[in-house]
Design a protein around this motif. Sequence first.
Motif, PDB file in Angstrom:
ATOM      1  N   VAL A 307       0.836  -1.233   0.080  1.00 20.96           N
ATOM      2  CA  VAL A 307      -0.022  -0.049  -0.118  1.00 20.96           C
ATOM      3  C   VAL A 307       0.940   1.405  -0.018  1.00 20.96           C
ATOM      4  N   ARG A 308       1.886   1.237   0.990  1.00 20.08           N
ATOM      5  CA  ARG A 308       2.820   2.354   0.829  1.00 20.08           C
ATOM      6  C   ARG A 308       3.582   2.429  -0.254  1.00 20.08           C
ATOM      7  N   ASP A 309       3.978   1.357  -0.873  1.00 17.30           N
ATOM      8  CA  ASP A 309       4.699   1.569  -1.912  1.00 17.30           C
ATOM      9  C   ASP A 309       3.898   2.011  -3.162  1.00 17.30           C
ATOM     10  N   PHE A 310       2.811   1.770  -3.506  1.00 14.75           N
ATOM     11  CA  PHE A 310       2.011   2.494  -4.496  1.00 14.75           C
ATOM     12  C   PHE A 310       1.689   3.783  -4.339  1.00 14.75           C
ATOM     13  N   ILE A 311       1.614   4.292  -3.103  1.00 13.76           N
ATOM     14  CA  ILE A 311       1.374   5.644  -2.977  1.00 13.76           C
ATOM     15  C   ILE A 311       2.893   6.341  -3.164  1.00 13.76           C
ATOM     16  N   VAL A 312       3.762   5.866  -2.554  1.00 12.65           N
ATOM     17  CA  VAL A 312       5.176   6.607  -2.594  1.00 12.65           C
ATOM     18  C   VAL A 312       5.840   6.398  -3.846  1.00 12.65           C
ATOM     19  N   ASP A 313       5.791   5.142  -4.495  1.00  9.37           N
ATOM     20  CA  ASP A 313       6.362   4.797  -5.726  1.00  9.37           C
ATOM     21  C   ASP A 313       5.816   5.571  -7.130  1.00  9.37           C
ATOM     22  N   TYR A 314       4.465   5.315  -7.108  1.00 15.26           N
ATOM     23  CA  TYR A 314       3.844   5.442  -7.925  1.00 15.26           C
ATOM     24  C   TYR A 314       2.795   6.691  -8.204  1.00 15.26           C
ATOM     25  N   GLY A 315       2.276   7.126  -6.874  1.00 13.04           N
ATOM     26  CA  GLY A 315       1.256   8.068  -6.753  1.00 13.04           C
ATOM     27  C   GLY A 315       0.173   7.580  -7.050  1.00 13.04           C
ATOM     28  N   VAL A 316      -0.034   6.445  -6.516  1.00 10.19           N
ATOM     29  CA  VAL A 316      -1.327   5.653  -6.877  1.00 10.19           C
ATOM     30  C   VAL A 316      -2.221   5.499  -5.320  1.00 10.19           C
ATOM     31  N   ALA A 317      -3.457   5.932  -5.201  1.00 10.96           N
ATOM     32  CA  ALA A 317      -4.296   5.815  -4.125  1.00 10.96           C
ATOM     33  C   ALA A 317      -4.673   4.190  -4.261  1.00 10.96           C
ATOM     34  N   PRO A 318      -4.186   3.181  -3.528  1.00 12.09           N
ATOM     35  CA  PRO A 318      -5.038   1.910  -3.802  1.00 12.09           C
ATOM     36  C   PRO A 318      -6.344   2.073  -3.222  1.00 12.09           C
ATOM     37  N   GLY A 319      -6.885   3.098  -2.361  1.00 11.58           N
ATOM     38  CA  GLY A 319      -8.286   3.280  -2.190  1.00 11.58           C
ATOM     39  C   GLY A 319      -8.347   4.470  -1.114  1.00 11.58           C
ATOM     40  N   GLN A 320      -9.444   4.681  -0.734  1.00 14.00           N
ATOM     41  CA  GLN A 320      -9.762   6.196  -0.201  1.00 14.00           C
ATOM     42  C   GLN A 320      -9.728   6.057   1.332  1.00 14.00           C
ATOM     43  N   ARG A 321     -10.324   4.844   1.899  1.00 13.15           N
ATOM     44  CA  ARG A 321     -10.228   4.623   3.314  1.00 13.15           C
ATOM     45  C   ARG A 321      -9.806   3.264   3.762  1.00 13.15           C
ATOM     46  N   ILE A 322      -8.464   3.417   4.458  1.00 16.06           N
ATOM     47  CA  ILE A 322      -7.878   2.389   4.555  1.00 16.06           C
ATOM     48  C   ILE A 322      -7.723   2.131   5.958  1.00 16.06           C
ATOM     49  N   VAL A 323      -7.911   0.520   6.470  1.00 19.14           N
ATOM     50  CA  VAL A 323      -7.683  -0.036   7.527  1.00 19.14           C
ATOM     51  C   VAL A 323      -6.375  -0.651   7.522  1.00 19.14           C
ATOM     52  N   VAL A 324      -5.545  -0.550   8.440  1.00 22.02           N
ATOM     53  CA  VAL A 324      -4.394  -1.141   8.721  1.00 22.02           C
ATOM     54  C   VAL A 324      -4.456  -2.154   9.832  1.00 22.02           C
ATOM     55  N   VAL A 325      -4.144  -3.711   9.373  1.00 24.14           N
ATOM     56  CA  VAL A 325      -4.118  -4.444  10.671  1.00 24.14           C
ATOM     57  C   VAL A 325      -2.802  -5.190  10.566  1.00 24.14           C
ATOM     58  N   THR A 326      -2.065  -5.393  11.928  1.00 20.98           N
ATOM     59  CA  THR A 326      -0.684  -5.693  11.988  1.00 20.98           C
ATOM     60  C   THR A 326      -0.427  -6.180  13.282  1.00 20.98           C
ATOM     61  N   ASN A 327       0.657  -6.928  13.245  1.00 28.63           N
ATOM     62  CA  ASN A 327       1.081  -7.471  14.605  1.00 28.63           C
ATOM     63  C   ASN A 327       2.446  -7.027  14.870  1.00 28.63           C
ATOM     64  N   ASN A 328       2.998  -5.793  14.039  1.00 29.57           N
ATOM     65  CA  ASN A 328       4.306  -5.301  14.378  1.00 29.57           C
ATOM     66  C   ASN A 328       4.141  -3.787  14.022  1.00 29.57           C
ATOM     67  N   ASP A 329       5.206  -2.988  14.397  1.00 26.45           N
ATOM     68  CA  ASP A 329       5.290  -1.655  14.222  1.00 26.45           C
ATOM     69  C   ASP A 329       5.507  -1.040  12.776  1.00 26.45           C
ATOM     70  N   ASP A 330       6.117  -2.148  12.215  1.00 22.96           N
ATOM     71  CA  ASP A 330       6.623  -1.403  10.641  1.00 22.96           C
ATOM     72  C   ASP A 330       5.166  -0.874  10.051  1.00 22.96           C
ATOM     73  N   ALA A 331       3.962  -1.564   9.926  1.00 21.55           N
ATOM     74  CA  ALA A 331       2.755  -1.285   9.304  1.00 21.55           C
ATOM     75  C   ALA A 331       2.051   0.122   9.794  1.00 21.55           C
ATOM     76  N   TYR A 332       2.697   0.508  10.655  1.00 21.57           N
ATOM     77  CA  TYR A 332       2.280   2.032  11.169  1.00 21.57           C
ATOM     78  C   TYR A 332       2.608   2.883  10.169  1.00 21.57           C
ATOM     79  N   ARG A 333       3.925   2.546   9.421  1.00 22.66           N
ATOM     80  CA  ARG A 333       4.410   3.395   8.408  1.00 22.66           C
ATOM     81  C   ARG A 333       3.471   3.881   7.452  1.00 22.66           C
ATOM     82  N   THR A 334       2.604   2.664   7.205  1.00 26.54           N
ATOM     83  CA  THR A 334       1.642   2.665   6.014  1.00 26.54           C
ATOM     84  C   THR A 334       0.520   3.701   6.389  1.00 26.54           C
TER      85      THR A 334
END
Lengths: 976, 173, 116
Positions: A307-334
């Motif tokens: 999700v963050r690669d598409f945003i950062v690398d290609y300026g693409v929004a995979p969606g408008q309303r995003i839920v992040v689900v995780t078991n680690n801190d890294d996903a918070y970057r998204t």
Amino acid sequence: MSHTPPFRLARGGRLINRAFQLAFRFDGRHLRGVQGDTLASALLASGQMLMGRSFKYHRPRGPLASGAEEPNALFGLGQGGRFEPNQRASTTALVAGMVLRSQNCWPSLDADVGAINNWLSPLFPAGFYYKTFIHPRPFWKHVFEPIIRRSAGLGRAPVDPDPDRYEQAYAFAEVVVVGGGIAGLTAARDAADKGGRVIVLEQNPVWGGRTPIDHDGGQAAIDALLADLRGRDNVTLRRNTMATGLYDHGYLLAREALADHDPNQGIPRQRLWRIRAGHVISATGALERPLSFACNDVPGVMLASAVRDFIVDYGVAPGQRIVVVTNNDDAYRTALTAQAAGLEVVAVIDARSQVKGDLPQAVRAAGIPVMTGKAIAKVKGGTHVEGVAICDQAGNGRVTATLDCDVVAMSGGWSPVVHLYSHCGGRLTWDEPEAMFRPDPTRPPLGTDGKSMVTVLGAANGDLRCAGDLERSEGATMPVWVMPQNAAYRLRAKMWLDFQNDVKVSDVELAAREGYASVEHAKRYTTLGMATDQGKVSNINGLAVLSNALNQPLEATGTTTFRPPYTPLTLGTIAAEAKGDTFQPLRKTPIHVWHVRNGASFEPVGHWRRPYSYPRAGEDRHSAVTREILAVRKSVGTLDASTLGKIIVKGPDSGRFLDMMYTNMMSTLPVGKCRYGLMCNENGFLMDDGVVARLSADTWLCHTTTGGADRIHGHMEDWLQCEWWDWQVYTANLTEQYAQIAVAGPKARELLQRLPGTIDLGQEALPFMTWAEGELAGIPARVYRISFSGELSYEIAVPAGRGLALWEQLHDLGRDLDITPYGTEAMHVMRAEKGFIMIGDETDGTVIPQDLGLHWAISKKKPDYIGKRAQARSFMKDGSRWQLVGLESLDGRVLPDGAYAVEPGVNANGQRKTQGRVTSSYHSPTLNRPIAMGLVRHGPARMGQELEFPMPSGEVMKARIVDPVFYDKEGTRLNG
Amino acid sequence: MAEALAHIARVTGLGMVSIRADLQRAGDAIAEAAGLAVPGMTRIVTDGSRRALGWMSPDELLLVLPAAERAEALATLTDALAGEHALVVDVSDARAVFDVTGRHADDVIRKLMPVDLDELPPDGLRRSRAAQTAAALWRIPGGFRLIGFRSTADYLRMILENAAFPRSQLAAR
Amino acid sequence: MLILTCPYCGVKAEETELSPGGEAHLKRIGPKGTAEEFEAYLFARKNIKGVHFERWRHAYGCNKWFLAARDTHTMQVYGTYKAQTAHATDEIVANARQARAEWVPDWPQASEAVVA
């Protein structure tokens, strides 16, 4: 909730150039992307989230990942000979004019009939095929298998030849660094400091790996390293180059994409590098794992990193309303990245109950709700995410809340990419705190010196936070293999592990229950990790589920074997130049051009191409053979015998050496004479034959069969170097130094005597089985009076460069004699008419000379020769061996080559007993009837008896045992 | 059409003599007869233009010279090695020789032969294979000389020209 | 894919430049050998997992046959040596013993050397 525009963000996209629009077609629709897009980003930017159907259930699928691990977004790409199936949308750069087709669906991606399998999915558990298609037995072959075969396979194979150009190249380096991220580039700099050659390989078009995306200042750090490395003479930086496999002794294969899917560039499409690395540094990074919650395969559920690669690398929004689900801190970057891009982050759902790291705090500070101890119970939506139901991670899935969203960014932690390290024997160890398999430093792959040949660095080594000063502190990852922890069966049956092959948590659990406790067995039973992505995202989750089902630690389950290639290789790179005219090195004789000019029909003999016959207008190659034979028997013909092996053996010990090599006595051969010799291997079996000429007191020339020259030369050198190295013998393979022309037929002498020269070719001066040298037609020549046709015959050897001139002169001078070029088939038939054996026809590697009635060519006086002891073994002396005879067909038809003669009764396997077989069979133009040779039990003692040869049709052909010499038994013709 | 990576030219008019002997014992006699010093292991000695003497194996040398000189060289070498256990044979017609010259000649070789050219000394002679056929290689001004077998001359030419395909140089892009 | 250094020409050759010749140090049994001896010569091979002595020909090079001591499990090369050698050299034996302490050469001279 549906997928809504704008899909391309107003700003951002570090890899794209919005100024250049690229048009392409997707399932017939005309779409546009921009320069720098991948197929996946271009499609997402066009609002196309649905990119494929799964293999088994035809579930709708969108992109899951942004890199080589993508399991879902695979397309048929290109047209005609350039069509290729299973091209990963995430790693394929968009080229203007591309034509994409979706896979695993009919009639269309949106309205797929096969999706009915999805509704029937309870009927297709793991092992479905094995269990279902067993009875009734005949149904498998005639009903089940044809149907399954038709629907199986991922993508379609192209039909037309691939018009693209591929090549290979060799490279050598003291150090090869695989992976151009921060760990790899840093290691390359350190390695380069030591002075050796360093090659750095990066599979992507851009350097830097995750660092520029994940860390403030990341791009600057990468740029500084690149600037340093580019300034060094001993460093080669090669991007678009995927290290595909590592093999013994540092042999590393890598595929460089030069003009992939872009034929207009007019350069080779791909290049396979065959690199010999003194040491390999694997800095191949890590891959994010999905989380296993119900309906985690609905389009819009993506890896958080993607999700963050598409945003950062290609300026693409995979969606408008995003839920992040995780078991680690890294996903918070998204969450932070998405919010900064202007997208709404609905919440971060974290399975961990305590979340206090820098990144979660930053997310909270940004006003994004963080729900701890929570899990996704289920994703809502069919062809697109519409929302998620939330539950407690510790529970069984009771829904406590629902959230509307159109994208779920999930992260189940990260797995080091250990493929390269594992290919050549590197072992892994389970890292419990980080919940991952990482390289075991005590058991690395070993090189030629017995020392480790691979050093693994950075995330590939489990060091997930390897960006040094750029890193922010992160909290611990909590292993989450099923979400929620005690999910009910109906949820587990909708949790996808392997997205491409449709393997779910419930399938792996079923495999475990049914006794597939070995990871390799469970893999094959469920097909987990067996699709084109080779389980890059599914493997660890699947192993964890299997371990839990078996109630054992993950380490005890282990991993399946990592095998090359890392991502699929084209057959084109593997073949490279070895196709078409350069598929194999075709060997051509010095007279080849004449054969071509005169309409020869060629046949392969080893790598040689020899004329089979020379059909004239109105003839086929077989009627040409008949004409050629009759012409030789009547007047004179020429055969290009240049392919015969010619090995010089010289030195004081040559005589006794050749006595060991041949079954005959060669040491007693007088100078000026020729002798037919047989060569056996230590097993006693006949391996080659040919005429040996003694050139001088200490020099012999040994002819071998066409296919035997290199092999026999090697065989001689083997014995000389390894057994009798004190014998003074030198050999030289002079096969290609000479052109050799057989001139055969009753008019052979008359023709040759028309050539000016210094050699007396008369019967007195040059009788059968002698040789002479001098000049013929101004060419230095050696003439052997030998015959394989049974006619008066000379073989003339001249320097290869003069062979064509001699051949042409013979044909000029022999016109009034109806001189006829003859090919290998005429040669074969004529030798069979004479009862001469042919290596490869009468022999097959299990035949000894005694079987062929060649006792006359086996010295009784010699104490030893290669094969002598073997020929004295009990089975070799057994009178019941099959022996050479002639066979006369009773009804005038030619016996099929290889046909077996049967005898009454059946063997232990219920097969008819046999007593012989046909080894050569032809229609003899000379005798105008069929002739054949064969090996028959007690054959020579059974003259006149009849044998039965059953045909595949059920018919039985009969033949009589006769003498194998059909023509000129007295040999008057060859004595001229 | 862009320019090929290297110029591929078949070389004709060369004579070649294969010499097998105990190089320790007969080295001086060979050197005198050949007019060139005996090369060290995997090296080739040249007189600048006309003749070259290459080390093929511990008991084998290859003399390369103008075709017109080969008969005399054969006779001289045979005489020089009279009484010695040795083999002197003409192999001129058994070979196909190509010169690969030009700015990217290295790249052409690197695509076909599993040979570390960085390690090949200026006077090195390397026997190996080019794609699927045996070949020996040494440096000449501007590139390389490659010898293979006569029967595969067409194959050699095709793979060399293929490897020299325009704009396919190996430099990282 | 293996690389082996040819002891005759010093070339570090890759496997495609070599042709394999099976187990090394076989003793040829001629016409006087018994059936058992001959059978062993033809067919009995050690097929070892570990230290292995084998024959290779530098087929795309100097054409010489040479011998290699290689570990069939780890692929470590303990050394290459000339075919006209009755046994692997002491140096090769030492290399192999260093990697595999439990391995003992099965020819008497070397065993003595190792024990001593």
